[in-house]
Design a protein around this motif. Structure first.
Motif, PDB file in Angstrom:
ATOM      1  N   ILE A  73       0.911  -1.139  -0.070  1.00 41.75           N
ATOM      2  CA  ILE A  73      -0.164   0.030  -0.080  1.00 41.75           C
ATOM      3  C   ILE A  73       0.792   1.171   0.042  1.00 41.75           C
ATOM      4  CG2 ILE A  73      -1.500   1.386   1.430  1.00 41.75           C
ATOM      5  CD1 ILE A  73      -3.105  -1.474   2.000  1.00 41.75           C
ATOM      6  N   ALA A  74       1.873   1.171   0.617  1.00 37.16           N
ATOM      7  CA  ALA A  74       2.724   2.361   0.794  1.00 37.16           C
ATOM      8  C   ALA A  74       3.383   2.541  -0.386  1.00 37.16           C
ATOM      9  CB  ALA A  74       3.953   2.173   1.833  1.00 37.16           C
ATOM     10  N   ILE A  75       3.806   1.586  -1.262  1.00 38.30           N
ATOM     11  CA  ILE A  75       4.395   1.620  -2.544  1.00 38.30           C
ATOM     12  C   ILE A  75       3.507   2.291  -3.565  1.00 38.30           C
ATOM     13  CG2 ILE A  75       5.211   0.475  -4.571  1.00 38.30           C
ATOM     14  CD1 ILE A  75       6.566  -1.562  -2.545  1.00 38.30           C
ATOM     15  N   PHE A  76       2.035   1.807  -3.491  1.00 39.07           N
ATOM     16  CA  PHE A  76       1.066   2.459  -4.392  1.00 39.07           C
ATOM     17  C   PHE A  76       0.815   4.047  -4.000  1.00 39.07           C
ATOM     18  CE2 PHE A  76      -0.781  -1.942  -5.522  1.00 39.07           C
ATOM     19  CZ  PHE A  76      -0.510  -1.609  -6.842  1.00 39.07           C
ATOM     20  N   VAL A  77       0.766   4.236  -2.763  1.00 39.98           N
ATOM     21  CA  VAL A  77       0.534   5.760  -2.400  1.00 39.98           C
ATOM     22  C   VAL A  77       1.782   6.507  -2.863  1.00 39.98           C
ATOM     23  CG1 VAL A  77       0.207   7.227  -0.729  1.00 39.98           C
ATOM     24  CG2 VAL A  77      -0.897   5.027  -0.589  1.00 39.98           C
ATOM     25  N   ALA A 124       4.759  14.353   1.849  1.00 36.47           N
ATOM     26  CA  ALA A 124       3.935  13.062   1.694  1.00 36.47           C
ATOM     27  C   ALA A 124       4.844  11.761   1.643  1.00 36.47           C
ATOM     28  CB  ALA A 124       3.310  13.191   0.435  1.00 36.47           C
ATOM     29  N   ALA A 125       5.878  11.865   0.966  1.00 35.92           N
ATOM     30  CA  ALA A 125       7.065  10.611   1.059  1.00 35.92           C
ATOM     31  C   ALA A 125       7.572  10.594   2.307  1.00 35.92           C
ATOM     32  CB  ALA A 125       7.951  11.110   0.141  1.00 35.92           C
ATOM     33  N   TYR A 126       7.677  11.680   3.202  1.00 37.18           N
ATOM     34  CA  TYR A 126       8.219  11.520   4.439  1.00 37.18           C
ATOM     35  C   TYR A 126       7.155  10.610   5.427  1.00 37.18           C
ATOM     36  CZ  TYR A 126       9.679  12.935   9.221  1.00 37.18           C
ATOM     37  OH  TYR A 126       9.754  12.882  10.510  1.00 37.18           O
ATOM     38  N   ALA A 127       5.936  11.182   5.273  1.00 30.28           N
ATOM     39  CA  ALA A 127       4.965  10.635   6.144  1.00 30.28           C
ATOM     40  C   ALA A 127       4.875   9.262   6.018  1.00 30.28           C
ATOM     41  CB  ALA A 127       3.711  11.298   5.808  1.00 30.28           C
ATOM     42  N   ILE A 128       4.815   8.956   4.574  1.00 31.19           N
ATOM     43  CA  ILE A 128       4.752   7.208   4.050  1.00 31.19           C
ATOM     44  C   ILE A 128       5.963   6.447   4.819  1.00 31.19           C
ATOM     45  CG2 ILE A 128       4.857   5.752   2.110  1.00 31.19           C
ATOM     46  CD1 ILE A 128       1.938   6.998   2.379  1.00 31.19           C
TER      47      ILE A 128
ATOM     48  N   THR B  52      -3.916  18.660  -3.233  1.00 28.74           N
ATOM     49  CA  THR B  52      -2.744  17.844  -2.473  1.00 28.74           C
ATOM     50  C   THR B  52      -2.445  18.251  -1.428  1.00 28.74           C
ATOM     51  OG1 THR B  52      -1.217  19.236  -3.876  1.00 28.74           O
ATOM     52  CG2 THR B  52      -2.141  17.102  -4.905  1.00 28.74           C
ATOM     53  N   LEU B  53      -2.600  19.494  -0.784  1.00 29.55           N
ATOM     54  CA  LEU B  53      -2.222  20.187   0.474  1.00 29.55           C
ATOM     55  C   LEU B  53      -3.028  19.573   1.302  1.00 29.55           C
ATOM     56  CD1 LEU B  53      -1.825  23.888   0.225  1.00 29.55           C
ATOM     57  CD2 LEU B  53      -0.178  22.321   0.572  1.00 29.55           C
ATOM     58  N   LEU B  54      -4.506  19.050   1.210  1.00 27.92           N
ATOM     59  CA  LEU B  54      -5.102  18.338   2.168  1.00 27.92           C
ATOM     60  C   LEU B  54      -4.823  16.895   2.229  1.00 27.92           C
ATOM     61  CD1 LEU B  54      -8.570  19.545   1.022  1.00 27.92           C
ATOM     62  CD2 LEU B  54      -7.495  20.260   3.365  1.00 27.92           C
ATOM     63  N   PHE B  55      -4.429  16.307   1.269  1.00 28.21           N
ATOM     64  CA  PHE B  55      -3.876  15.120   1.330  1.00 28.21           C
ATOM     65  C   PHE B  55      -2.659  14.832   2.079  1.00 28.21           C
ATOM     66  CE2 PHE B  55      -1.953  11.488  -1.589  1.00 28.21           C
ATOM     67  CZ  PHE B  55      -2.661  10.423  -0.980  1.00 28.21           C
ATOM     68  N   TRP B  57      -1.500  16.878   4.530  1.00 28.79           N
ATOM     69  CA  TRP B  57      -1.997  16.958   5.943  1.00 28.79           C
ATOM     70  C   TRP B  57      -2.593  15.937   6.403  1.00 28.79           C
ATOM     71  CZ3 TRP B  57      -7.452  19.139   7.532  1.00 28.79           C
ATOM     72  CH2 TRP B  57      -7.495  19.434   8.910  1.00 28.79           C
ATOM     73  N   TRP B  58      -3.242  15.285   5.805  1.00 32.48           N
ATOM     74  CA  TRP B  58      -4.114  14.005   6.113  1.00 32.48           C
ATOM     75  C   TRP B  58      -2.832  12.933   6.486  1.00 32.48           C
ATOM     76  CZ3 TRP B  58      -5.270   9.451   2.814  1.00 32.48           C
ATOM     77  CH2 TRP B  58      -5.975   8.513   3.455  1.00 32.48           C
ATOM     78  N   LEU B  59      -2.089  12.776   5.493  1.00 32.69           N
ATOM     79  CA  LEU B  59      -0.920  11.471   5.592  1.00 32.69           C
ATOM     80  C   LEU B  59       0.051  12.211   6.981  1.00 32.69           C
ATOM     81  CD1 LEU B  59       0.529  10.964   1.906  1.00 32.69           C
ATOM     82  CD2 LEU B  59      -0.726   9.560   3.542  1.00 32.69           C
ATOM     83  N   ILE B  60       0.289  13.457   7.131  1.00 34.81           N
ATOM     84  CA  ILE B  60       1.187  13.774   8.029  1.00 34.81           C
ATOM     85  C   ILE B  60       0.523  13.606   9.328  1.00 34.81           C
ATOM     86  CG2 ILE B  60       2.285  15.695   9.093  1.00 34.81           C
ATOM     87  CD1 ILE B  60       2.977  16.791   6.509  1.00 34.81           C
TER      88      ILE B  60
END
Ligand code: HEM
Ligand code: HEM
Lengths: 135, 145
Positions: A73-77, A124-128, B52-55, B57-60
């Motif tokens: 899932i991480a890879i897809f995201v 986003a990459a950092y969070a993943i 994408t900012l919201l996306f 935000w959500w991931l973080i």
């Protein structure tokens, strides 16, 4: 319009009508191609993305973190993020070039577009990655 | 223009405005669905850009912990949050189908008037249908709680 007409008349275009070097975008057709490439990538990736979002709906943080930290899932995201950020950066640059004619403002806007896109991708990459390393 | 030889204008008329044919101005065209949706494609692209900012935000928030995630969830459950999510889903679905139309055109197909119209209607109706379908499934699964 297309090249099917074999008895097409000789081109009426004058030399000035032809693009010189890499054209006004200074990047030739590379961006055009990449925008198509990333568009096709996202058409493929949107199905797994929908599945992931559906899996996440209504879960608490622990559940969501566990799902997003699963390798597949991480890879897809990650793939979806790379494709969409790349695509949207090119797309926004086209919009900027269409509407902003002041050369300095255009450069600043294109810079801002690049900064925004890189920041979004990296965050986003950092969070993943953080979720994937099980912290 | 460069290859047309014509009599050199007299000195006096050099500063006068040369009458060249102009292409019709945008306002003089009858509005067509394809024209309108061309702008919608651009508008949805721009909306997705900022979405994408919201996306992120959500991931973080997911990676930060329960408190941060709680904030995102309460925002997502508010009416404005739901509106944004619904709008985002539609923008994505519509932009995608409309983008497929662009890809078909890039390959050199679909330029006949009926085909153009058909592709455009398909993107418009398909985008709405997919959005509603996804939300029905989302609520059925329990996303709405
Ligand atoms: C493509 C199909 C999608 C559907 C059907 C969908 C549907 C939903 C629904 C029903 C919610 C509310 C969840 C809840 O309250 O628990 C939600 C939340 C959210 N969605 Fe989507 N979404 C989709 C795609 C996306 C994409 C591609 C992004 C980002 C690029 C995104 C970003 C978000 C965010 C930031 C939230 C708020 C966080 C949350 O409540 O979990 N969504 N979405
Ligand atoms: C899901 C699949 C997607 C497909 C098939 C797709 C397809 C396309 C295509 C073909 C274009 C070029 C249009 C043209 O030449 O006029 C385009 C433009 C654009 N796309 Fe996408 N796209 C997708 C998703 C996204 C996403 C997720 C974003 C933002 C995060 C986005 C943002 C943009 C922007 C800003 C433009 C420029 C708009 C313009 O020049 O009018 N797209 N898209």
């Amino acid at each position: 319009m297309s090249a099917q007409n074999s008895s097409a008349p000789k081109s009426m275009r004058t030399p000035l009508g032809r693009v010189r070097n890499l054209g006004s975008s200074h990047s030739g057709t590379k961006d055009f191609w990449r925008q198509r490439l990333t568009a096709v990538a996202m058409i493929i990736l949107v199905v797994p993305m929908i599945v992931v979002v559906m899996m996440l709906l209504g879960r608490n943080q622990a559940g969501a973190a566990q799902i997003l930290g699963t390798p597949l899932i991480a890879i897809f995201v990650l793939l979806f993020i790379i494709a969409s950020v790349w695509h949207m950066k090119i797309g926004m640059q086209v919009v900027i070039e269409d509407y902003i004619h002041d050369e300095k403002l255009k450069l600043v806007s294109i810079m801002a577009n690049n900064f925004f896109s890189v920041a979004v991708a990296l965050a986003a990459a950092y969070a993943i990655f953080k979720l994937s390393s099980g912290v | 223009m460069g290859c047309v030889t014509r009599p050199q204008p007299a000195k006096a008329s050099m500063t006068a405005r040369i009458e060249r044919p102009l292409s019709p101005h945008l306002q003089t065209y009858r509005w067509t669905l394809t024209m309108a949706l061309s702008i919608v494609h651009r508008a949805t692209g721009i909306a997705l850009y900022f979405g994408t900012l919201l996306f992120v935000w959500w991931l973080i928030a997911v990676s930060s912990g329960p408190t941060a995630y709680g904030n995102v969830q309460s925002f997502a459950a508010s009416w404005i949050g739901r509106l944004i999510e619904f709008g985002y889903t539609w923008a994505l679905m519509h932009h995608m189908l409309s983008g497929v139309r662009h890809l078909v055109w890039d390959l050199g197909y679909g330029f006949k008037p009926t085909e153009r119209e058909w592709l455009t209607w398909a993107a418009l109706i398909g985008g709405i249908l997919l959005t509603v379908l996804l939300w029905v499934v989302a609520y059925a699964i329990g996303g709405g709680r």
